[in-house]
Design a protein around this motif. Structure first.
Motif, mmCIF file in Angstrom:
data_model
loop_
_atom_site.group_PDB
_atom_site.id
_atom_site.type_symbol
_atom_site.label_atom_id
_atom_site.label_comp_id
_atom_site.label_asym_id
_atom_site.label_seq_id
_atom_site.Cartn_x
_atom_site.Cartn_y
_atom_site.Cartn_z
ATOM 1 N N PHE A 89 0.825 -1.194 0.000
ATOM 2 C CA PHE A 89 0.000 0.000 0.000
ATOM 3 C C PHE A 89 0.866 1.253 0.000
ATOM 4 O O PHE A 89 2.079 1.191 0.170
ATOM 5 N N GLN A 90 0.223 2.427 -0.177
ATOM 6 C CA GLN A 90 0.965 3.687 -0.107
ATOM 7 C C GLN A 90 1.589 3.870 1.268
ATOM 8 O O GLN A 90 2.727 4.327 1.393
ATOM 9 N N GLN A 91 0.823 3.549 2.308
ATOM 10 C CA GLN A 91 1.370 3.569 3.652
ATOM 11 C C GLN A 91 2.148 2.267 3.846
ATOM 12 O O GLN A 91 1.610 1.183 3.631
ATOM 13 N N ASP A 163 -1.895 -1.140 -3.896
ATOM 14 C CA ASP A 163 -2.758 0.041 -3.955
ATOM 15 C C ASP A 163 -1.887 1.290 -4.061
ATOM 16 O O ASP A 163 -1.285 1.713 -3.075
ATOM 17 N N GLU A 164 -1.793 1.875 -5.259
ATOM 18 C CA GLU A 164 -0.977 3.064 -5.504
ATOM 19 C C GLU A 164 0.413 2.913 -4.871
ATOM 20 O O GLU A 164 0.837 3.741 -4.059
ATOM 21 N N PRO A 165 1.164 1.867 -5.212
ATOM 22 C CA PRO A 165 2.409 1.578 -4.497
ATOM 23 C C PRO A 165 3.511 2.609 -4.699
ATOM 24 O O PRO A 165 4.483 2.611 -3.948
ATOM 25 N N THR A 166 3.370 3.480 -5.704
ATOM 26 C CA THR A 166 4.380 4.521 -5.914
ATOM 27 C C THR A 166 3.791 5.919 -5.731
ATOM 28 O O THR A 166 4.425 6.915 -6.072
ATOM 29 N N ALA A 174 9.749 6.672 -8.113
ATOM 30 C CA ALA A 174 8.579 5.857 -8.444
ATOM 31 C C ALA A 174 8.876 4.936 -9.619
ATOM 32 O O ALA A 174 8.502 3.759 -9.616
ATOM 33 N N GLY A 175 9.543 5.453 -10.637
ATOM 34 C CA GLY A 175 9.889 4.628 -11.788
ATOM 35 C C GLY A 175 10.807 3.485 -11.424
ATOM 36 O O GLY A 175 10.628 2.347 -11.890
ATOM 37 N N HIS A 197 -3.649 5.698 -10.372
ATOM 38 C CA HIS A 197 -4.235 6.792 -11.136
ATOM 39 C C HIS A 197 -3.375 7.133 -12.354
ATOM 40 O O HIS A 197 -3.766 7.936 -13.190
ATOM 41 N N SER A 198 -2.197 6.535 -12.434
ATOM 42 C CA SER A 198 -1.206 6.935 -13.424
ATOM 43 C C SER A 198 -1.197 6.013 -14.641
ATOM 44 O O SER A 198 -0.961 4.810 -14.528
ATOM 45 N N ALA A 199 -1.409 6.581 -15.827
ATOM 46 C CA ALA A 199 -1.311 5.802 -17.054
ATOM 47 C C ALA A 199 0.110 5.313 -17.273
ATOM 48 O O ALA A 199 0.326 4.243 -17.844
ATOM 49 N N GLN A 200 1.082 6.087 -16.807
ATOM 50 C CA GLN A 200 2.482 5.687 -16.950
ATOM 51 C C GLN A 200 2.781 4.448 -16.123
ATOM 52 O O GLN A 200 3.498 3.547 -16.565
ATOM 53 N N VAL A 201 2.228 4.369 -14.915
ATOM 54 C CA VAL A 201 2.413 3.196 -14.066
ATOM 55 C C VAL A 201 1.701 1.994 -14.677
ATOM 56 O O VAL A 201 2.212 0.872 -14.660
ATOM 57 N N ALA A 202 0.522 2.208 -15.243
ATOM 58 C CA ALA A 202 -0.275 1.107 -15.787
ATOM 59 C C ALA A 202 0.321 0.513 -17.061
ATOM 60 O O ALA A 202 0.141 -0.679 -17.342
#
Length: 225
Positions: A89-91, A163-166, A174-175, A197-202
């Motif tokens: 997770f983010q946390q 869940d939004e790991p970066t 993040a990359g 939320h990121s198309a770059q991550v997806a």
């Protein structure tokens, strides 16, 4: 590996039930990676909670590794989480009183699958070998997230939920973290369901789906950001 069959989920509000998932169908094959996108409040986190057995559907069925989560009691769902799931997770949810090495081994110990060689390899690939005796508060945000990923993968789970790991990291970090995550997922052979939320991550994942109005948008023009 993971199946949602006509899943409905709503939450009570003063204005009446808030319908979050509305007849959702989803299938994730063993070893497959799937990015799940959608607006805030679209139900992405609810879907992850249902996949992990932390919450139950109002209607329909969620199957994890062939087991219907609704038909299991909480102790059995907890056992299935320990044995089959990794969670990121983010946390970071690291244990502040444990060293880096002990945090990494924690989930594998709980699952009864501690492997000293694999733990050492993970520390090396995460770039944390030299920091093994430090504590989480002594690490940067990127190092803490890499440690959280390593802990989730230490038991070699069949499915990793992220869940939004970066989401809390700068773009460069993040990359790097995403690339490491995907490399480790491929090497362990586990399936990956990643909310972003990121198309770059997806983009690097096998599939991308958008969650809209409680269902997945299967329009191929929307499936790949």
């Amino acid at each position: 590996m993971l199946d949602f069959c006509d899943v409905h989920k709503a939450y009570p509000t003063p204005q009446g039930p808030l319908r979050v998932l509305d007849g959702l169908d989803l299938r994730l094959a063993p070893g497959e990676s799937l990015a799940l996108m959608g607006e805030s409040g679209s139900g992405k986190s609810t879907l992850l909670h249902l996949a992990a057995g932390l919450d139950l559907a109002d209607h329909g069925e969620v199957l994890l590794a062939g087991e219907s989560l609704a038909r299991l009691g909480e102790p059995a769902r907890a056992r299935l989480r320990r044995e089959s799931l990794g969670l990121v997770f983010q946390q970071f949810h690291l244990v502040p009183s444990l060293t880096v090495a002990d945090n990494l081994r924690l989930q594998a110990r709980l699952a009864g699958r501690e492997d000293a060689e694999w733990s050492a390899e993970l520390l090396a690939r995460l770039g944390l070998s030299a920091l093994a005796r430090r504590y989480p508060e002594q690490l940067s945000g990127g190092q803490q997230q890499r440690l959280a990923i390593g802990r989730a993968l230490a038991p070699r789970p069949a499915l990793l939920l992220a869940d939004e790991p970066t989401g809390n990291l700068d773009e460069t970090t993040a990359g790097e973290v995403l690339e490491l995550l995907l490399d480790l997922v491929r090497d362990t052979g586990c399936a990956l369901l990643l909310v972003t939320h990121s198309a770059q991550v997806a983009a690097p994942l096998d599939r991308c789906e958008r969650l809209s109005h409680g269902r997945l948008d299967h329009d191929p023009r929307a499936a790949r950001p």
